[in-house]
Design a protein around this motif. Structure first.
Motif, PDB file in Angstrom:
ATOM      1  N   ALA A 115       6.999  11.653  -8.864  1.00  0.00           N
ATOM      2  CA  ALA A 115       7.120  10.999  -7.556  1.00  0.00           C
ATOM      3  C   ALA A 115       5.799  10.356  -7.132  1.00  0.00           C
ATOM      4  N   GLN A 116       4.695  11.057  -7.285  1.00  0.00           N
ATOM      5  CA  GLN A 116       3.398  10.504  -6.883  1.00  0.00           C
ATOM      6  C   GLN A 116       3.042   9.280  -7.718  1.00  0.00           C
ATOM      7  N   HIS A 117       3.377   9.306  -9.000  1.00  0.00           N
ATOM      8  CA  HIS A 117       3.099   8.151  -9.865  1.00  0.00           C
ATOM      9  C   HIS A 117       3.937   6.946  -9.434  1.00  0.00           C
ATOM     10  N   LEU A 118       5.213   7.176  -9.111  1.00  0.00           N
ATOM     11  CA  LEU A 118       6.069   6.087  -8.641  1.00  0.00           C
ATOM     12  C   LEU A 118       5.485   5.469  -7.375  1.00  0.00           C
ATOM     13  N   PHE A 119       5.087   6.308  -6.433  1.00  0.00           N
ATOM     14  CA  PHE A 119       4.514   5.810  -5.184  1.00  0.00           C
ATOM     15  C   PHE A 119       3.213   5.047  -5.439  1.00  0.00           C
ATOM     16  N   ASP A 120       2.345   5.586  -6.273  1.00  0.00           N
ATOM     17  CA  ASP A 120       1.064   4.925  -6.558  1.00  0.00           C
ATOM     18  C   ASP A 120       1.262   3.572  -7.221  1.00  0.00           C
ATOM     19  N   TYR A 121       2.197   3.478  -8.158  1.00  0.00           N
ATOM     20  CA  TYR A 121       2.423   2.204  -8.842  1.00  0.00           C
ATOM     21  C   TYR A 121       2.982   1.154  -7.896  1.00  0.00           C
ATOM     22  N   ILE A 122       3.820   1.571  -6.945  1.00  0.00           N
ATOM     23  CA  ILE A 122       4.324   0.632  -5.945  1.00  0.00           C
ATOM     24  C   ILE A 122       3.170   0.176  -5.051  1.00  0.00           C
ATOM     25  N   GLY A 123       2.323   1.106  -4.627  1.00  0.00           N
ATOM     26  CA  GLY A 123       1.175   0.758  -3.794  1.00  0.00           C
ATOM     27  C   GLY A 123       0.217  -0.193  -4.489  1.00  0.00           C
ATOM     28  N   LEU A 124       0.031  -0.014  -5.784  1.00  0.00           N
ATOM     29  CA  LEU A 124      -0.857  -0.904  -6.536  1.00  0.00           C
ATOM     30  C   LEU A 124      -0.270  -2.301  -6.717  1.00  0.00           C
ATOM     31  N   ALA A 125       1.048  -2.417  -6.632  1.00  0.00           N
ATOM     32  CA  ALA A 125       1.699  -3.718  -6.801  1.00  0.00           C
ATOM     33  C   ALA A 125       1.647  -4.558  -5.528  1.00  0.00           C
ATOM     34  N   LEU A 126       1.263  -3.951  -4.413  1.00  0.00           N
ATOM     35  CA  LEU A 126       1.200  -4.685  -3.147  1.00  0.00           C
ATOM     36  C   LEU A 126      -0.034  -5.583  -3.113  1.00  0.00           C
ATOM     37  N   PRO A 127       0.092  -6.750  -2.504  1.00  0.00           N
ATOM     38  CA  PRO A 127      -1.097  -7.612  -2.388  1.00  0.00           C
ATOM     39  C   PRO A 127      -2.092  -7.029  -1.391  1.00  0.00           C
ATOM     40  N   MET A 128      -3.360  -7.342  -1.577  1.00  0.00           N
ATOM     41  CA  MET A 128      -4.399  -6.859  -0.668  1.00  0.00           C
ATOM     42  C   MET A 128      -4.212  -7.449   0.732  1.00  0.00           C
ATOM     43  N   LYS A 129      -3.891  -8.722   0.774  1.00  0.00           N
ATOM     44  CA  LYS A 129      -3.694  -9.416   2.038  1.00  0.00           C
ATOM     45  C   LYS A 129      -2.195  -9.516   2.284  1.00  0.00           C
ATOM     46  N   LYS A 130      -1.733  -8.815   3.303  1.00  0.00           N
ATOM     47  CA  LYS A 130      -0.301  -8.764   3.594  1.00  0.00           C
ATOM     48  C   LYS A 130       0.032  -9.847   4.616  1.00  0.00           C
ATOM     49  N   LEU A 131       0.713 -10.890   4.141  1.00  0.00           N
ATOM     50  CA  LEU A 131       1.066 -12.005   5.007  1.00  0.00           C
ATOM     51  C   LEU A 131       2.575 -12.187   5.042  1.00  0.00           C
ATOM     52  N   HIS A 132       3.108 -12.369   6.242  1.00  0.00           N
ATOM     53  CA  HIS A 132       4.522 -12.677   6.420  1.00  0.00           C
ATOM     54  C   HIS A 132       4.820 -13.952   5.627  1.00  0.00           C
ATOM     55  N   PRO A 133       6.016 -14.091   5.075  1.00  0.00           N
ATOM     56  CA  PRO A 133       6.324 -15.292   4.273  1.00  0.00           C
ATOM     57  C   PRO A 133       6.091 -16.609   5.002  1.00  0.00           C
ATOM     58  N   ARG A 134       6.202 -16.633   6.315  1.00  0.00           N
ATOM     59  CA  ARG A 134       5.986 -17.897   7.029  1.00  0.00           C
ATOM     60  C   ARG A 134       4.515 -18.317   7.019  1.00  0.00           C
ATOM     61  N   PHE A 135       3.594 -17.401   6.707  1.00  0.00           N
ATOM     62  CA  PHE A 135       2.168 -17.728   6.651  1.00  0.00           C
ATOM     63  C   PHE A 135       1.660 -17.925   5.218  1.00  0.00           C
ATOM     64  N   GLN A 136       2.453 -17.585   4.232  1.00  0.00           N
ATOM     65  CA  GLN A 136       1.952 -17.573   2.855  1.00  0.00           C
ATOM     66  C   GLN A 136       1.680 -18.959   2.287  1.00  0.00           C
ATOM     67  N   ASN A 137       2.339 -20.003   2.796  1.00  0.00           N
ATOM     68  CA  ASN A 137       2.129 -21.346   2.262  1.00  0.00           C
ATOM     69  C   ASN A 137       1.134 -22.159   3.071  1.00  0.00           C
ATOM     70  N   GLU A 138       0.578 -21.570   4.127  1.00  0.00           N
ATOM     71  CA  GLU A 138      -0.417 -22.275   4.932  1.00  0.00           C
ATOM     72  C   GLU A 138      -1.754 -22.299   4.202  1.00  0.00           C
ATOM     73  N   PRO A 139      -2.499 -23.394   4.352  1.00  0.00           N
ATOM     74  CA  PRO A 139      -3.839 -23.414   3.733  1.00  0.00           C
ATOM     75  C   PRO A 139      -4.763 -22.451   4.461  1.00  0.00           C
ATOM     76  N   ASP A 140      -5.743 -21.954   3.750  1.00  0.00           N
ATOM     77  CA  ASP A 140      -6.722 -21.052   4.354  1.00  0.00           C
ATOM     78  C   ASP A 140      -7.519 -21.785   5.424  1.00  0.00           C
ATOM     79  N   GLU A 141      -7.862 -21.050   6.485  1.00  0.00           N
ATOM     80  CA  GLU A 141      -8.681 -21.632   7.548  1.00  0.00           C
ATOM     81  C   GLU A 141     -10.103 -21.874   7.074  1.00  0.00           C
ATOM     82  N   ASN A 142     -10.546 -21.130   6.066  1.00  0.00           N
ATOM     83  CA  ASN A 142     -11.891 -21.243   5.546  1.00  0.00           C
ATOM     84  C   ASN A 142     -11.854 -22.132   4.298  1.00  0.00           C
ATOM     85  N   PRO A 143     -12.297 -23.390   4.382  1.00  0.00           N
ATOM     86  CA  PRO A 143     -12.217 -24.283   3.215  1.00  0.00           C
ATOM     87  C   PRO A 143     -13.125 -23.845   2.067  1.00  0.00           C
ATOM     88  N   GLU A 144     -14.129 -23.024   2.353  1.00  0.00           N
ATOM     89  CA  GLU A 144     -15.029 -22.581   1.297  1.00  0.00           C
ATOM     90  C   GLU A 144     -14.520 -21.342   0.583  1.00  0.00           C
TER      91      GLU A 144
END
Length: 178
Positions: A115-144
Motif C-alpha cells: 500500500a505504501q509503495h502504491l501511494f508513493d508511486y502515485i505521489g511521484l507521478a504528480l507534477p511539482m506545479k499543480k495547475l488547473h487545466p484552464r491554466f496549463q496552456n497559458e504562457p508563463d508570466e516570467n519570460p525568462e
C-alpha cells in the motif's frame, strides 16, 4: 497509515513464477494515509510479481486520476496520473530498505505490504506545479523562465588569459603539459 491487509501480497503461498494482481485505489485507499497531498482519486493499479528463489520483482503500472488543488486558483481538479515503476525485493538476514526501489526481507516473511509503495508511486507521478487545466496552456508570466543559464568564470572586462601577467606561475607550468 492504518494497516489494511487488502494491499498485502501473500508471498509465502506463491509459486516461483509470474503472478498478476489488480487493485482499484479510491477515496478509502487515500484516507488510510495521514496526508493532504491526495485527498481522493480513482487509480487502477496492475502489479506483476515475478517470484524466483532469491528475488521478487514487482512491476507497477498505475493509471487514473487523483483530486488535486490548483496552486494558482485553489480550485479542485482531477489530475491524470500514469506511472510505471519497479520494486526489487531480495531475501536476506534482516528487513531493511536498501535503496528507493530495493527492499530486503527475511526468507520467512509471509506477506509483503504494498500500500505504501502504491501511494508513493502515485505521489511521484504528480507534477511539482499543480495547475488547473484552464491554466496549463497559458504562457508563463516570467519570460525568462525558459532562458538557459550559461556558466563562465571569466567576468566582463577581463582580458584574454594569455595576456594576463598576474597569473600564478604554477599555472603557467601546467599549460606547457600539452
Amino acid at each position: 497509515m492504518k494497516k489494511d491487509s487488502q494491499y498485502d501480497l501473500n508471498i509465502a503461498r506463491l509459486a516461483d513464477k509470474t503472478h498478476h494482481f489488480a487493485f482499484e485505489l479510491d477515496r478509502a485507499f487515500f484516507e488510510q494515509f495521514d496526508q493532504q497531498l491526495i485527498p481522493d482519486g480513482k487509480v487502477h493499479a496492475d502489479v506483476t510479481l515475478t517470484k524466483t528463489e532469491r528475488l521478487l520483482t514487482l512491476d507497477f503500472d498505475l493509471q487514473g486520476t487523483v483530486r488535486q488543488i490548483c496552486d494558482r486558483s485553489l480550485d479542485e481538479y482531477d489530475q491524470e496520473v500514469e506511472a510505471h515503476e519497479q520494486l526489487l525485493v531480495r531475501f536476506g538476514d534482516r528487513v531493511e530498505e536498501l535503496d528507493d526501489n530495493v527492499l530486503q526481507i527475511t526468507p520467512d516473511t509471509q506477506t509483503l505490504p504494498i500500500a505504501q509503495h502504491l501511494f508513493d508511486y502515485i505521489g511521484l507521478a504528480l507534477p511539482m506545479k499543480k495547475l488547473h487545466p484552464r491554466f496549463q496552456n497559458e504562457p508563463d508570466e516570467n519570460p525568462e523562465a525558459d532562458a538557459k543559464l550559461i556558466f563562465t568564470t571569466r567576468q566582463e572586462g577581463d582580458e584574454d588569459d594569455d595576456n594576463n601577467d598576474d597569473i600564478d606561475p604554477r599555472w603557467n607550468a601546467l599549460r606547457n603539459l600539452n
